[in-house]
Design an enzyme around this catalytic site. Structure first.
Site, PDB file in Angstrom:
ATOM      1  N   ARG A 280      45.805  29.284  39.782  1.00 43.13           N
ATOM      2  CA  ARG A 280      46.297  30.271  40.720  1.00 43.13           C
ATOM      3  C   ARG A 280      44.938  30.308  41.940  1.00 43.13           C
ATOM      4  NH1 ARG A 280      49.142  34.631  39.011  1.00 43.13           N
ATOM      5  NH2 ARG A 280      48.774  35.073  41.091  1.00 43.13           N
TER       6      ARG A 280
ATOM      7  N   GLN B  74      52.561  32.759  41.853  1.00 43.95           N
ATOM      8  CA  GLN B  74      52.445  32.147  40.668  1.00 43.95           C
ATOM      9  C   GLN B  74      53.235  30.889  40.480  1.00 43.95           C
ATOM     10  OE1 GLN B  74      51.209  33.698  37.382  1.00 43.95           O
ATOM     11  NE2 GLN B  74      51.567  31.785  36.996  1.00 43.95           N
TER      12      GLN B  74
ATOM     13  N   ARG C  70      50.893  43.552  46.267  1.00 39.71           N
ATOM     14  CA  ARG C  70      51.451  43.694  45.259  1.00 39.71           C
ATOM     15  C   ARG C  70      52.223  45.109  44.984  1.00 39.71           C
ATOM     16  NH1 ARG C  70      50.078  41.831  38.836  1.00 39.71           N
ATOM     17  NH2 ARG C  70      50.308  39.895  39.920  1.00 39.71           N
TER      18      ARG C  70
ATOM     19  N   CYS D 180      52.843  32.741  32.555  1.00 36.27           N
ATOM     20  CA  CYS D 180      52.152  33.098  33.791  1.00 36.27           C
ATOM     21  C   CYS D 180      51.235  34.207  33.361  1.00 36.27           C
ATOM     22  CB  CYS D 180      53.147  34.070  34.890  1.00 36.27           C
ATOM     23  SG  CYS D 180      54.217  35.183  33.690  1.00 36.27           S
TER      24      CYS D 180
ATOM     25  N   ASP E 128      57.669  34.181  30.125  1.00 34.50           N
ATOM     26  CA  ASP E 128      57.082  35.341  30.730  1.00 34.50           C
ATOM     27  C   ASP E 128      57.201  36.513  29.656  1.00 34.50           C
ATOM     28  OD1 ASP E 128      55.996  37.434  32.553  1.00 34.50           O
ATOM     29  OD2 ASP E 128      57.679  37.174  33.878  1.00 34.50           O
TER      30      ASP E 128
ATOM     31  N   HIS F 179      57.734  36.261  42.517  1.00 33.36           N
ATOM     32  CA  HIS F 179      55.989  36.171  42.352  1.00 33.36           C
ATOM     33  C   HIS F 179      55.803  34.560  42.946  1.00 33.36           C
ATOM     34  CE1 HIS F 179      52.255  36.882  41.211  1.00 33.36           C
ATOM     35  NE2 HIS F 179      52.450  36.723  39.699  1.00 33.36           N
TER      36      HIS F 179
HETATM   37  N1   CP Z   1      50.364  36.030  36.190  1.00 30.13           N
HETATM   38  C1   CP Z   1      49.903  37.157  36.978  1.00 30.13           C
HETATM   39  O1   CP Z   1      50.249  37.435  38.250  1.00 30.13           O
HETATM   40  O2   CP Z   1      49.062  38.029  36.574  1.00 30.13           O
HETATM   41  P1   CP Z   1      48.220  39.237  36.826  1.00 30.13           P
HETATM   42  O3   CP Z   1      49.479  40.525  36.935  1.00 30.13           O
HETATM   43  O4   CP Z   1      47.219  39.509  35.907  1.00 30.13           O
HETATM   44  O5   CP Z   1      47.923  39.178  38.257  1.00 30.13           O
HETATM   45  N1  NVA Z   2      57.318  39.608  35.185  1.00 33.18           N
HETATM   46  C1  NVA Z   2      55.697  39.950  34.980  1.00 33.18           C
HETATM   47  C2  NVA Z   2      54.950  39.110  35.694  1.00 33.18           C
HETATM   48  C3  NVA Z   2      53.546  39.454  35.573  1.00 33.18           C
HETATM   49  C4  NVA Z   2      52.729  38.473  36.085  1.00 33.18           C
HETATM   50  C5  NVA Z   2      55.960  41.509  35.800  1.00 33.18           C
HETATM   51  O1  NVA Z   2      56.523  41.711  36.541  1.00 33.18           O
HETATM   52  O2  NVA Z   2      55.202  42.242  34.927  1.00 33.18           O
END
Ligand code: CP
Ligand code: NVA
Length: 319
Positions: free
Chosen positions: A301, A131, A101, A273, A233, A128
């Protein structure tokens, strides 16, 4: 055959996606039925916070018989100047799979370019895809089939939106995205919904009827008309904090509430999400009410990511 990475979702064609979702359903029914990662370690590297992705991967790798090595990026020598390339080479000597990440698309690409084990994008500024796998699994649980299903997405066009666009396209779904001017997918860097598939399948938004299946608009009511589910989101994604107040003003009309669901197809439900900000992009009534599958989506997930890990291991050269 090249090392199979999962960076955008476009690596999957329709057949591979269907196989993955079938496997995710099976793993949901019998979570401890696979020991595919017995004796193997999976590195899960987080440069940014995570609740769901981390919990789902950590528990999922354990359920597959493997060991999850959860690392914050600043645990690694990367923060003292070791290159991504050298990190990738060393990770590949110890790990069966590497998840990252990151706030840098370039770092993810560099890791994937040099790793000789599968690399999974656990969220980057533009993508992502893990997701989106859980999202499609949740929709398929509800409706039985994805092809022809109409999903509406309301709000900021984020990494989540983009991955949904890629994988909904692969699945033959219809996607309508309503965002304020300046917050559309078309405004994102390098937006081209036609990346090639790893399995050599057809690019998601090409072919007969493709133009009608992805709609970018500004009016939420145009997007939700006839939709089987309505997705949103956060308004302020990780990395966007400096512009929080202008984003909240621009997105104020883009909240999922009961009226928005009333304007969709009968029986339509909300997806998110998470993390959610009740009162911003979704009302508390919808988030905790009966017209949502958001908490199932969060659980899915784990099942979807386990199926992905298994599939990538199977696709490794020489596996
Ligand atoms: N939806 C999602 O990826 O959540 P987190 O940021 O908590 O991993
Ligand atoms: N769009 C959000 C998704 C979090 C899971 C972000 O990037 O923070």
């Amino acid at each position: 055959m090249p090392t199979p990475h999962f960076l955008t979702g476009a690596e999957l064609d329709a057949a591979a996606l269907a196989r993955l979702l079938d496997r995710a359903d099976a793993l949901k029914r019998a979570p401890l039925s696979s020991r595919a990662f017995e004796g193997r370690t999976v590195a899960l590297i987080f440069e940014r916070p995570s609740t769901r992705t981390r919990l789902a991967f950590e528990a999922g790798v354990f359920e597959l018989g493997g060991h999850p090595a959860v690392l914050r990026a600043d645990d690694l020598q990367l923060t003292r100047g070791e290159s991504v390339r050298d990190t990738a080479l060393v990770l590949s000597r110890h790990m069966a799979t590497v998840g990252l990440r990151t706030g840098s698309e370039a770092a993810l690409a560099e890791l994937a370019a040099h790793a000789t084990v599968p690399v999974v994008n656990m969220l980057s500024p533009l993508h992502h895809p893990c997701q989106a796998l859980a999202d499609l699994m949740t929709l398929r649980e509800a409706y039985g089939e994805l092809a022809g299903l109409h999903l509406a997405y309301i709000g900021d066009s984020t990494n989540v939106t983009r991955s949904l666009a890629v994988l909904a396209g692969v699945a033959g779904m219809r996607l309508s995205v309503a965002s304020p001017p300046g917050y559309s997918l078309a405004d994102q860097a390098g937006w081209k919904p036609d990346q090639q598939a790893w399995h050599g399948g057809q690019a998601p938004w090409h072919g007969p009827g493709a133009a009608d299946r992805l709609t970018l608009c500004t009016d939420p009511h145009d997007a939700v008309a006839g939709a089987h589910a309505v997705y949103t989101d956060v308004w302020v994604s990780m990395g966007d904090e400096a512009h929080a107040s202008e984003r909240r003003s621009a997105l104020a009309g883009y909240r999922i509430d009961d009226a928005m669901l009333d304007a969709a197809a009968p029986g339509a439900f909300a997806l998110h999400c998470l993390p959610a900000h009740p009162g911003e992009e979704i009302t508390a009534e919808v988030l905790y009410g009966s017209r949502q599958r958001i908490w199932d989506q969060a659980e899915n997930r784990r099942h979807a990511q386990k199926a992905l890990l298994e599939l990538m291991l199977e696709e490794m050269p020489g596996a």
